[in-house]
Write a protein that holds these residues in place. Structure first.
Motif, PDB file in Angstrom:
ATOM      1  N   UNK A 177       0.739  -1.333  -0.015  1.00  0.00           N
ATOM      2  CA  UNK A 177      -0.115  -0.086  -0.199  1.00  0.00           C
ATOM      3  C   UNK A 177       0.785   1.232   0.033  1.00  0.00           C
ATOM      4  N   UNK A 178       1.862   1.276   0.886  1.00  0.00           N
ATOM      5  CA  UNK A 178       2.842   2.492   0.821  1.00  0.00           C
ATOM      6  C   UNK A 178       3.663   2.563  -0.383  1.00  0.00           C
ATOM      7  N   UNK A 179       4.025   1.540  -1.115  1.00  0.00           N
ATOM      8  CA  UNK A 179       4.573   1.438  -2.408  1.00  0.00           C
ATOM      9  C   UNK A 179       3.539   2.282  -3.690  1.00  0.00           C
ATOM     10  N   UNK A 180       2.223   1.603  -3.536  1.00  0.00           N
ATOM     11  CA  UNK A 180       1.340   2.356  -4.325  1.00  0.00           C
ATOM     12  C   UNK A 180       0.912   3.867  -4.052  1.00  0.00           C
ATOM     13  N   UNK A 181       1.049   4.096  -2.819  1.00  0.00           N
ATOM     14  CA  UNK A 181       0.875   5.555  -2.664  1.00  0.00           C
ATOM     15  C   UNK A 181       2.016   6.293  -3.238  1.00  0.00           C
ATOM     16  N   UNK A 182       3.128   5.886  -3.485  1.00  0.00           N
ATOM     17  CA  UNK A 182       4.312   6.411  -4.016  1.00  0.00           C
ATOM     18  C   UNK A 182       4.038   6.747  -5.120  1.00  0.00           C
ATOM     19  N   UNK A 183       3.688   5.554  -5.804  1.00  0.00           N
ATOM     20  CA  UNK A 183       3.389   5.400  -7.511  1.00  0.00           C
ATOM     21  C   UNK A 183       2.400   6.535  -7.743  1.00  0.00           C
ATOM     22  N   UNK A 184       1.396   6.665  -6.722  1.00  0.00           N
ATOM     23  CA  UNK A 184       0.169   7.430  -7.115  1.00  0.00           C
ATOM     24  C   UNK A 184       0.756   8.857  -7.233  1.00  0.00           C
ATOM     25  N   UNK A 185       1.662   9.508  -6.231  1.00  0.00           N
ATOM     26  CA  UNK A 185       2.176  10.729  -6.418  1.00  0.00           C
ATOM     27  C   UNK A 185       2.878  10.865  -7.674  1.00  0.00           C
ATOM     28  N   UNK A 186       3.787  10.002  -8.076  1.00  0.00           N
ATOM     29  CA  UNK A 186       4.631  10.060  -8.904  1.00  0.00           C
ATOM     30  C   UNK A 186       3.968  10.200 -10.470  1.00  0.00           C
ATOM     31  N   UNK A 187       2.756   9.271 -10.610  1.00  0.00           N
ATOM     32  CA  UNK A 187       1.945   9.260 -11.662  1.00  0.00           C
ATOM     33  C   UNK A 187       1.178  10.651 -11.863  1.00  0.00           C
ATOM     34  N   UNK A 188       0.576  10.887 -10.789  1.00  0.00           N
ATOM     35  CA  UNK A 188      -0.266  12.106 -10.767  1.00  0.00           C
ATOM     36  C   UNK A 188       0.517  13.407 -11.248  1.00  0.00           C
ATOM     37  N   UNK A 189       1.751  13.687 -10.707  1.00  0.00           N
ATOM     38  CA  UNK A 189       2.431  14.760 -10.934  1.00  0.00           C
ATOM     39  C   UNK A 189       3.177  14.910 -12.233  1.00  0.00           C
ATOM     40  N   UNK A 190       3.509  13.577 -12.713  1.00  0.00           N
ATOM     41  CA  UNK A 190       3.950  13.471 -14.125  1.00  0.00           C
ATOM     42  C   UNK A 190       2.746  13.692 -15.016  1.00  0.00           C
ATOM     43  N   UNK A 191       1.533  13.287 -14.644  1.00  0.00           N
ATOM     44  CA  UNK A 191       0.768  13.836 -15.886  1.00  0.00           C
ATOM     45  C   UNK A 191       0.240  15.207 -15.777  1.00  0.00           C
ATOM     46  N   UNK A 192       0.274  16.026 -14.684  1.00  0.00           N
ATOM     47  CA  UNK A 192       0.104  17.183 -14.501  1.00  0.00           C
ATOM     48  C   UNK A 192       1.493  17.998 -15.491  1.00  0.00           C
ATOM     49  N   UNK A 193       2.764  17.643 -15.220  1.00  0.00           N
ATOM     50  CA  UNK A 193       3.826  17.914 -15.885  1.00  0.00           C
ATOM     51  C   UNK A 193       3.667  17.789 -17.284  1.00  0.00           C
ATOM     52  N   UNK A 194       3.116  16.713 -17.706  1.00  0.00           N
ATOM     53  CA  UNK A 194       3.052  16.577 -19.208  1.00  0.00           C
ATOM     54  C   UNK A 194       1.931  17.361 -20.014  1.00  0.00           C
TER      55      UNK A 194
END
Length: 393
Positions: A177-194
């Motif tokens: 679950x902690x790993x998934x939360x990290x992936x959520x942060x990275x994916x969400x912020x990358x999508x915003x950047x793109x």
């Protein structure tokens, strides 16, 4: 008397797509099933396909449906008595610094965690919810919500797996679950950047409302006992619908993946369930060292889980009991499976439809790229969090 002239129909013309697509599909089918039949024999191949699907239906789908029914009942009960609203408001202060999203985005995480990815669409199109979101923030909800999709079901399934020993996978599921939360942060912020520079920066032109407007109750002012009973039954009914929805993915995708993952029994092919040609492990063996370093996979067969999670996490979960039965899975692997399964949760099969519904199909490739990176980071994080946990505790 005038003679009537018959109009000859124009001959049907074939475009390139109508020629290329069927030939391509038939070629893929011929290569795939020709290879499998050449290894197993035609009769054994078909018997294995049918027997594997039958065993998955009886032993895995019904187990997953039991989990979805109980999870659905629990989530409806928590919603009815405003526990979800309380959790949402507690999480609001974290949304902007962590995910760069308005506080009300916590509601999206709660909805998809207790249900599935498409729940984010109804929220994103709700004017009360999406008021004052910037467009690139609103679009990043597709990645944000997907990273929490079916979270409760994935965690419950992994935490309750039977390993055949006294080993408990509850700790591994929490690390995942902690790993998934990290992936959520990275994916969400990358999508915003793109997408930040490709769409308008102005807030969505909806009437601003309070951060969350929930009805006081779905069941009026009835007594607590009756509200509880109605919530449990309606939530369980939603769980049945979700359980039925995962059947095609489990039976179709998992059957093909299993026949490409597992090898023949010692006595040779017999057409039994879970026999296969071990093609995926053979291909993965060429990349064994990066999988071992990044995810800690000791067996190349385990790569089948993240590959299947790309299309359907329910199908991916159905692989795990067989991995355990063959002694291929460790506690570290369960943590990685939980992280990648929850973060990816079949996003390849939902991202296109979600962005199309929001009117931004052209950004699908960017969303997929961002979420692919996020899921990989989720698995890597889970692996090394597990190592740190074992080292210190």
């Amino acid at each position: 008397m005038n003679e009537t002239t018959s109009v000859q129909p124009k001959p049907k013309t074939w475009n390139n797509r109508q020629i290329i697509e069927p030939l391509t599909l038939l070629s893929i089918f011929a290569l795939l099933f020709g290879y499998i039949a050449g290894e197993m024999g035609v009769t054994n191949m078909f018997n294995t396909l049918f027997n594997t699907a039958h065993q998955l239906l009886l032993n895995t789908v019904l187990l997953l449906m039991g989990i979805t029914v109980l999870a659905g009942a629990l989530s409806k009960l928590l919603t009815e008595f405003h526990v979800i609203t309380l959790i949402e408001r507690l999480l609001m202060p974290l949304m902007r610094p962590v995910f760069n999203l308005p506080g009300r985005a916590a509601m999206a995480a709660m909805m998809t965690f207790f249900s599935d990815n498409p729940a984010i669409i109804s929220l994103a199109k709700d004017r009360r919810f999406s008021a004052n979101f910037k467009p690139h923030e609103l679009l990043s909800l597709t990645n944000f919500g997907t990273a929490f999709g079916m979270g409760l079901i994935v965690i419950t399934f992994m935490a309750t797996l039977e390993s055949g020993s006294d080993q408990n996978y509850f700790r591994a599921a929490l690390i995942g679950l902690a790993g998934a939360l990290t992936g959520a942060v990275i994916s969400t912020r990358l999508m915003q950047k793109f997408t930040r520079d490709q769409i308008d920066h102005n807030p969505v032109d909806y009437l601003a409302v309070s951060a969350s407007e929930h009805p006081s109750s779905d069941y009026g002012h009835k007594g607590a006992g009756l509200r509880s009973l109605n919530a449990l039954l309606d939530g369980g009914k939603n769980g049945v619908e979700m359980g039925i929805a995962i059947i095609p993915g489990v039976l179709i995708i998992s059957t093909i993946v299993m026949i490409l993952t597992f090898g023949p029994p010692e006595s040779g092919y017999s057409g039994g369930a879970f026999e296969g040609v071990a093609l995926l492990p053979h291909l993965a063996s060429y990349l064994e060292w990066p999988f071992r370093i990044l995810f800690g996979f000791e067996h190349p067969e385990l790569i089948a889980f993240p590959i299947t999670s790309l299309g359907a996490v329910g199908a991916a979960m159905s692989l795990v009991p067989n991995f355990i039965a063959q002694g291929l899975v460790s506690e570290s692997d369960i943590a990685v499976f939980t992280a990648m399964g929850m973060c990816w949760s079949g996003f390849l099969s939902t991202h296109t439809a979600m962005l199309d519904t929001l009117g931004y199909r052209k950004l699908t490739s960017k969303a997929i790229l961002a979420h692919s990176i996020g899921g990989l980071c989720a698995g890597i994080t889970a692996r090394y969090l597990y190592l740190l946990t074992v080292y210190f505790f």
